[in-house]
Design a protein around this motif. Structure first.
Motif, PDB file in Angstrom:
ATOM      1  N   LEU A  28     -39.739 -14.850  14.070  1.00 21.87           N
ATOM      2  CA  LEU A  28     -40.034 -14.277  12.764  1.00 21.87           C
ATOM      3  C   LEU A  28     -41.144 -15.055  12.072  1.00 21.87           C
ATOM      4  CD1 LEU A  28     -39.430 -12.373  10.385  1.00 21.87           C
ATOM      5  CD2 LEU A  28     -37.746 -14.048   9.631  1.00 21.87           C
ATOM      6  N   PHE A  29     -41.145 -16.373  12.186  1.00 27.31           N
ATOM      7  CA  PHE A  29     -42.169 -17.181  11.541  1.00 27.31           C
ATOM      8  C   PHE A  29     -43.548 -16.933  12.150  1.00 27.31           C
ATOM      9  CE2 PHE A  29     -38.238 -19.581  10.760  1.00 27.31           C
ATOM     10  CZ  PHE A  29     -38.250 -19.512   9.378  1.00 27.31           C
ATOM     11  N   PHE A  31     -44.471 -14.043  13.499  1.00 20.58           N
ATOM     12  CA  PHE A  31     -44.834 -12.724  12.991  1.00 20.58           C
ATOM     13  C   PHE A  31     -45.359 -12.814  11.559  1.00 20.58           C
ATOM     14  CE2 PHE A  31     -43.428  -8.999  10.533  1.00 20.58           C
ATOM     15  CZ  PHE A  31     -44.240  -8.039  11.120  1.00 20.58           C
ATOM     16  N   LEU A  32     -44.658 -13.548  10.703  1.00 18.13           N
ATOM     17  CA  LEU A  32     -45.089 -13.681   9.309  1.00 18.13           C
ATOM     18  C   LEU A  32     -46.441 -14.383   9.207  1.00 18.13           C
ATOM     19  CD1 LEU A  32     -41.711 -14.568   7.602  1.00 18.13           C
ATOM     20  CD2 LEU A  32     -42.950 -12.395   7.524  1.00 18.13           C
ATOM     21  N   ARG A  33     -46.684 -15.352  10.060  1.00 16.04           N
ATOM     22  CA  ARG A  33     -47.982 -16.038  10.046  1.00 16.04           C
ATOM     23  C   ARG A  33     -49.095 -15.084  10.476  1.00 16.04           C
ATOM     24  NH1 ARG A  33     -52.405 -16.690  10.231  1.00 16.04           N
ATOM     25  NH2 ARG A  33     -53.630 -18.540  10.588  1.00 16.04           N
ATOM     26  N   ILE A  35     -49.265 -11.873  10.113  1.00 17.28           N
ATOM     27  CA  ILE A  35     -49.575 -10.817   9.138  1.00 17.28           C
ATOM     28  C   ILE A  35     -49.793 -11.382   7.738  1.00 17.28           C
ATOM     29  CG2 ILE A  35     -48.312  -9.075  10.451  1.00 17.28           C
ATOM     30  CD1 ILE A  35     -46.178  -9.233   8.187  1.00 17.28           C
ATOM     31  N   ARG A  36     -49.919 -12.686   7.615  1.00 19.27           N
ATOM     32  CA  ARG A  36     -50.066 -13.338   6.305  1.00 19.27           C
ATOM     33  C   ARG A  36     -51.248 -12.790   5.524  1.00 19.27           C
ATOM     34  NH1 ARG A  36     -51.089 -19.659   6.322  1.00 19.27           N
ATOM     35  NH2 ARG A  36     -53.012 -18.985   7.298  1.00 19.27           N
ATOM     36  N   ARG A  39     -50.330  -9.398   3.975  1.00 21.36           N
ATOM     37  CA  ARG A  39     -49.340  -9.489   2.903  1.00 21.36           C
ATOM     38  C   ARG A  39     -49.946 -10.073   1.642  1.00 21.36           C
ATOM     39  NH1 ARG A  39     -44.781  -7.938   2.467  1.00 21.36           N
ATOM     40  NH2 ARG A  39     -44.108  -9.747   1.312  1.00 21.36           N
ATOM     41  N   SER A  40     -50.766 -11.113   1.761  1.00 20.96           N
ATOM     42  CA  SER A  40     -51.338 -11.729   0.565  1.00 20.96           C
ATOM     43  C   SER A  40     -52.282 -10.764  -0.138  1.00 20.96           C
ATOM     44  CB  SER A  40     -52.061 -13.025   0.913  1.00 20.96           C
ATOM     45  OG  SER A  40     -53.178 -12.767   1.722  1.00 20.96           O
TER      46      SER A  40
END
Length: 51
Positions: A28-29, A31-33, A35-36, A39-40
């Protein structure tokens, strides 16, 4: 007075690539990195739009 805009890098740095290659359980981390930057941008647009 507004804080400066944050423009996160899209590409992984060399250090981040090493960390990502070692991560086995916390996908998950990763993936979040990855698409950062999307998202921002979305948060920025929603926070600056008039209500």
């Amino acid at each position: 007075m507004h804080p400066p805009l944050w423009h996160p890098p899209i590409e992984l740095s060399a250090a981040e690539q090493v960390i990502v290659s070692r991560i086995r359980r916390a996908k998950l981390f990763i993936f979040l990195r990855l698409i950062r930057h999307r998202r921002s941008c979305r948060v920025l647009v929603s926070s600056t739009s008039p209500r």
